[in-house]
Motif scaffolding. Structure first.
Motif, PDB file in Angstrom:
ATOM      1  N   PRO A  17      28.469  43.984 -21.516  1.00  0.00           N
ATOM      2  CA  PRO A  17      29.620  44.066 -22.415  1.00  0.00           C
ATOM      3  C   PRO A  17      29.381  45.038 -23.557  1.00  0.00           C
ATOM      4  CG  PRO A  17      28.415  42.023 -22.771  1.00  0.00           C
ATOM      5  CD  PRO A  17      27.808  42.671 -21.559  1.00  0.00           C
ATOM      6  N   ASP A  18      30.446  45.576 -24.091  1.00  0.00           N
ATOM      7  CA  ASP A  18      30.364  46.470 -25.245  1.00  0.00           C
ATOM      8  C   ASP A  18      30.216  45.698 -26.551  1.00  0.00           C
ATOM      9  OD1 ASP A  18      30.951  49.253 -24.061  1.00  0.00           O
ATOM     10  OD2 ASP A  18      32.502  47.986 -23.198  1.00  0.00           O
ATOM     11  N   GLU A  19      30.683  44.470 -26.541  1.00  0.00           N
ATOM     12  CA  GLU A  19      30.595  43.656 -27.753  1.00  0.00           C
ATOM     13  C   GLU A  19      30.579  42.192 -27.382  1.00  0.00           C
ATOM     14  OE1 GLU A  19      33.057  42.855 -31.950  1.00  0.00           O
ATOM     15  OE2 GLU A  19      33.826  44.266 -30.444  1.00  0.00           O
ATOM     16  N   VAL A  20      29.724  41.433 -28.034  1.00  0.00           N
ATOM     17  CA  VAL A  20      29.694  39.982 -27.885  1.00  0.00           C
ATOM     18  C   VAL A  20      29.735  39.379 -29.286  1.00  0.00           C
ATOM     19  CG1 VAL A  20      28.422  37.971 -27.063  1.00  0.00           C
ATOM     20  CG2 VAL A  20      28.359  40.104 -25.742  1.00  0.00           C
ATOM     21  N   GLU A  21      30.738  38.561 -29.535  1.00  0.00           N
ATOM     22  CA  GLU A  21      30.917  37.963 -30.855  1.00  0.00           C
ATOM     23  C   GLU A  21      31.034  36.450 -30.724  1.00  0.00           C
ATOM     24  OE1 GLU A  21      34.049  38.175 -34.636  1.00  0.00           O
ATOM     25  OE2 GLU A  21      34.679  38.780 -32.617  1.00  0.00           O
ATOM     26  N   ARG A  22      30.208  35.735 -31.440  1.00  0.00           N
ATOM     27  CA  ARG A  22      30.310  34.276 -31.484  1.00  0.00           C
ATOM     28  C   ARG A  22      31.015  33.883 -32.779  1.00  0.00           C
ATOM     29  NH1 ARG A  22      28.508  29.344 -29.701  1.00  0.00           N
ATOM     30  NH2 ARG A  22      27.931  27.827 -31.305  1.00  0.00           N
ATOM     31  N   VAL A  23      32.043  33.058 -32.638  1.00  0.00           N
ATOM     32  CA  VAL A  23      32.860  32.640 -33.776  1.00  0.00           C
ATOM     33  C   VAL A  23      32.730  31.124 -33.933  1.00  0.00           C
ATOM     34  CG1 VAL A  23      35.168  32.619 -34.777  1.00  0.00           C
ATOM     35  CG2 VAL A  23      34.461  34.532 -33.326  1.00  0.00           C
ATOM     36  N   GLU A  24      32.453  30.690 -35.156  1.00  0.00           N
ATOM     37  CA  GLU A  24      32.311  29.257 -35.432  1.00  0.00           C
ATOM     38  C   GLU A  24      33.264  28.864 -36.552  1.00  0.00           C
ATOM     39  OE1 GLU A  24      28.294  27.843 -35.854  1.00  0.00           O
ATOM     40  OE2 GLU A  24      27.501  29.377 -34.521  1.00  0.00           O
TER      41      GLU A  24
END
Length: 332
Positions: free
Chosen positions: A262-269
């Protein structure tokens, strides 16, 4: 997982809701379009009959060419009646603020007793046949009647409706600008369900390319999956992302080789809500693919104002996420 097993789980989950669902019977003759209103209509062809509702935002004018969002419900639901896609997604509220039309097709009990879209049936997976033809016909009818923008028609589906949204992207890439799958699976998954190791997303990507024919174009895609979904398991989302990546490579190069990094992996909490991971693919020359894995969410649609049997307000605001993605990606 076999189609029989998936169907059995769907039946168990949705049978109770069917008691509450009033079948949306009959359709109204097309009325003159009017801003700030909901219009019942229908589309008929040799493939059958489809009832649908159009929400027209207050800002609509005959000379203003608006985008269209087609919201396709899941099993045990209707488009705009009881336990509806309309109340579940609250697309109307966003449409009134942002200025777009919303179309809510409703499945007929004559085609499916559980009000599922027949997205696993080979009879409903081709252009100009079955349910894809009916929904595409309704879309064209709406574009003409309301002077909508034909380059900004988007589809978003849940469960069996997610499968249908992906089918529309594969069979009508000249009509559909973007697609969203919430708890759905890949195009032609029925070819793989009995032997997942042998029939890979590479194989079904070739089938998607064949379905597109001379209109081949990779449609930008959102894939949403709850990690606690026991109706459509998370591996289905993984296969769909893989299929769409390979499809893009086939369209661009004629070869199935693709870098899946992937070009970007973002974890949101978010505070007090389910954490989720957004994985983005932005391959040059290909379409965008965003996938969301929501921790703790089951077979539901999520959003702070979502309403209905199959909703979870602790998840991300899917309606806003979908529109933000779609609004930036017209059909080119």
């Amino acid at each position: 997982m076999s189609r029989r097993r998936i169907a059995g789980r769907l039946a168990a989950v949705f049978a109770g809701a069917l008691v509450l669902v009033g079948v949306v019977a009959g359709t109204a003759a097309a009325r003159n379009p009017g801003a700030g209103t909901d219009h019942l209509s229908s589309y008929s062809s040799a493939e059958g009959h489809l009832a649908y509702q159009v929400h027209v935002p207050p800002s609509w004018r005959p000379d203003r060419s608006m985008p269209v969002m087609v919201a396709i419900h899941g099993c045990g639901m209707t488009g705009y009646g009881l336990n509806s896609m309309k109340s579940m997604t609250r697309f109307d509220d966003l449409a009134d603020r942002e200025g777009f039309l919303v179309v809510y097709p409703t499945q007929s009990l004559l085609r499916n007793g559980f009000l599922c879209w027949n997205s696993l049936s080979p009879d409903h997976q081709d252009r100009d046949r079955g349910e894809p033809e009916l929904i595409a016909g309704a879309i064209r009818q709406v574009v003409e009647r309301y002077g909508a923008d034909p380059t900004r028609v988007h589809v978003a589906g849940a469960s069996s409706g997610a499968g249908t949204a992906v089918i529309l992207a594969a069979t009508y890439p000249d009509l559909i600008a973007t697609a969203t799958s919430v708890a759905g699976g890949e195009y032609r998954f029925h070819r793989a369900e009995h032997d997942l190791d042998t029939v890979t997303p590479v194989d079904t990507a070739y089938l998607a390319l064949e379905a597109m024919g001379p209109r081949a174009r990779q449609v930008p895609l959102i894939v949403v999956q709850g990690d606690q979904d026991d109706v459509v398991p998370p591996f289905m989302a993984e296969r769909l992302v893989r299929q769409w990546l390979v499809l893009g490579a086939l369209i661009e190069t004629g070869q199935p080789d693709v870098d899946t990094t992937p070009d970007e992996v973002e974890r949101v909490e978010p505070p007090g809500a389910y954490p989720y991971t957004r994985t983005s693919h932005r391959v040059p020359g290909q379409a965008s693919i965003d996938s969301y894995l929501v921790e703790g969410m089951g077979h539901t649609w999520s959003g702070p104002r979502a309403s209905g049997t199959f909703t979870d307000r602790a998840g991300p605001d899917l309606t806003s996420i979908i529109w933000e993605f779609a609004s930036e990606r017209p059909l080119r």
